[in-house]
Design an enzyme around this catalytic site. Structure first.
Site, short mmCIF file in Angstrom:
data_model
loop_
_atom_site.label_atom_id
_atom_site.label_comp_id
_atom_site.label_asym_id
_atom_site.label_seq_id
_atom_site.Cartn_x
_atom_site.Cartn_y
_atom_site.Cartn_z
N ASP A 37 9.87 9.52 3.63
CA ASP A 37 8.82 10.13 4.46
C ASP A 37 7.76 10.73 3.53
O ASP A 37 8.04 11.00 2.36
CB ASP A 37 9.40 11.25 5.35
N ASP A 58 4.79 7.20 0.85
CA ASP A 58 3.72 6.83 1.78
C ASP A 58 3.85 5.33 1.97
O ASP A 58 3.65 4.56 1.03
CB ASP A 58 2.35 7.19 1.18
N VAL A 59 4.18 4.89 3.19
CA VAL A 59 4.47 3.46 3.42
C VAL A 59 3.25 2.58 3.18
O VAL A 59 3.39 1.36 3.03
CB VAL A 59 5.04 3.20 4.83
N TYR A 153 -4.42 2.50 17.01
CA TYR A 153 -2.96 2.56 17.24
C TYR A 153 -2.51 1.36 18.05
O TYR A 153 -1.54 0.67 17.70
CB TYR A 153 -2.61 3.86 17.96
N THR A 190 9.03 13.31 20.76
CA THR A 190 9.02 13.45 19.30
C THR A 190 7.77 14.21 18.85
O THR A 190 6.98 14.67 19.66
CB THR A 190 8.98 12.06 18.62
#
Ligand code: NAD
Length: 255
Positions: A37, A58-59, A153, A190
């Site tokens: 994460d 950081d993906v 998104y 979440t």
């Protein structure tokens, strides 16, 4: 309950929400887990609590993926499962979006998922006994019923669906037992929804009211679908999708 004993897994976005639930569930099912994460404190605390390893990641950072996958293989001797869960929102319509917001949400949600798949597939080919593994990518019902208020998104999550199917079919055609499937969550209780609730008080209750089940999903319910797809329970399932949306998309004609 799927048996993940002996399997090694990476879960991104592990500090909160669905990622945290997935780490808990995969570990409870017997897998060795490396959580990652950008939230170092939150991710470390969650992983410590369940006996998982943790790395800051950081993906969207291509080089970091190589380090994360190498660390998992070094620690566990193999990589069986990747859950590409880390995600973010941009909260901008087409009338509001700028290049920075667009690039950020596409970079994390879509490019980050592709980078993870690429790095994991390379590692899975070196597994003892040959190329085998399961990748679970997290999309969203906004890929099916896009949000007018978040063009980036919605587009990123639609991209994740096509990405998963392309990867699934290519791996199968190579003769590899590497599967790639998508979980499509609906509104889940979440961090993402809690942030939105701060801007729009009452949002959670309003969203829940639109669901056939009249409630949000608990992240553990989504993690159950992730664990199933990650396991050996469904060896003929690749390029597939599991809706975990309380029936919401069944209200959309044509889907
Ligand atoms: P969350 O905010 O609780 O968790 C997201 C996690 O991802 C956080 O821990 C955050 O620090 C991490 N993260 C963000 N950017 C990152 C990056 N660049 N690199 C690494 N980690 C990063 O939200 P959540 O709902 O648990 O989201 C998990 C996934 O589920 C996301 O892909 C999200 O789009 C998807 N999803 C959520 C819902 C929902 O209603 N909550 C619905 C559909 C899909």
């Amino acid at each position: 309950m799927p048996d993940l004993a002996g399997k090694a897994a990476i879960v991104t976005g592990c500090a909160s929400g669905i990622g945290a639930a997935a780490v808990r569930r995969l570990a409870a099912d017997g897998a060795q887990v490396l959580g990652t994460d950008i939230d170092a404190a939150g991710g470390q605390a969650l992983c410590d609590a369940v006996g998982a390893r943790f790395m800051v990641q950081d993906v969207a950072d291509e080089a970091r993926w190589e380090a994360v996958v190498a660390a998992a293989v070094e620690a566990f001797g193999r990589l069986d499962i990747l859950v590409n869960n880390a995600g973010t929102v941009s909260s901008r319509s087409i009338g509001e979006v700028d290049m920075a917001a667009w690039s950020r949400v596409i970079g994390i949600n879509l490019t980050g998922t592709m980078l993870g798949c690429r790095a994991a597939i390379a590692a899975m080919q070196g597994n003892p006994g040959g190329a085998k593994g399961s990748i679970v990518n997290i999309a969203s019902t906004t890929a099916i019923a896009p949000l007018p208020t978040d063009v980036g998104y919605s587009a990123s999550k639609a991209g994740v669906r096509a990405l998963s199917k392309s990867i699934a079919t290519w791996c199968a055609q190579q003769g590899w037992a590497i599967r790639c499937n998508t979980v499509i969550p609906g509104a889940t209780d979440t961090g993402i929804l809690s942030q939105a609730e701060k801007l729009t008080p009452g949002l959670k209750a309003a969203v829940a009211a639109t669901s056939p089940m009249k409630r949000l999903a608990d992240p553990a319910e989504t993690a159950a679908a992730i664990a199933f797809l990650a396991s050996d329970e469904c060896p003929y399932m690749t390029g597939g999708e599991m809706l975990v949306d309380g029936g919401m998309m069944s209200l959309h004609p044509g889907f």
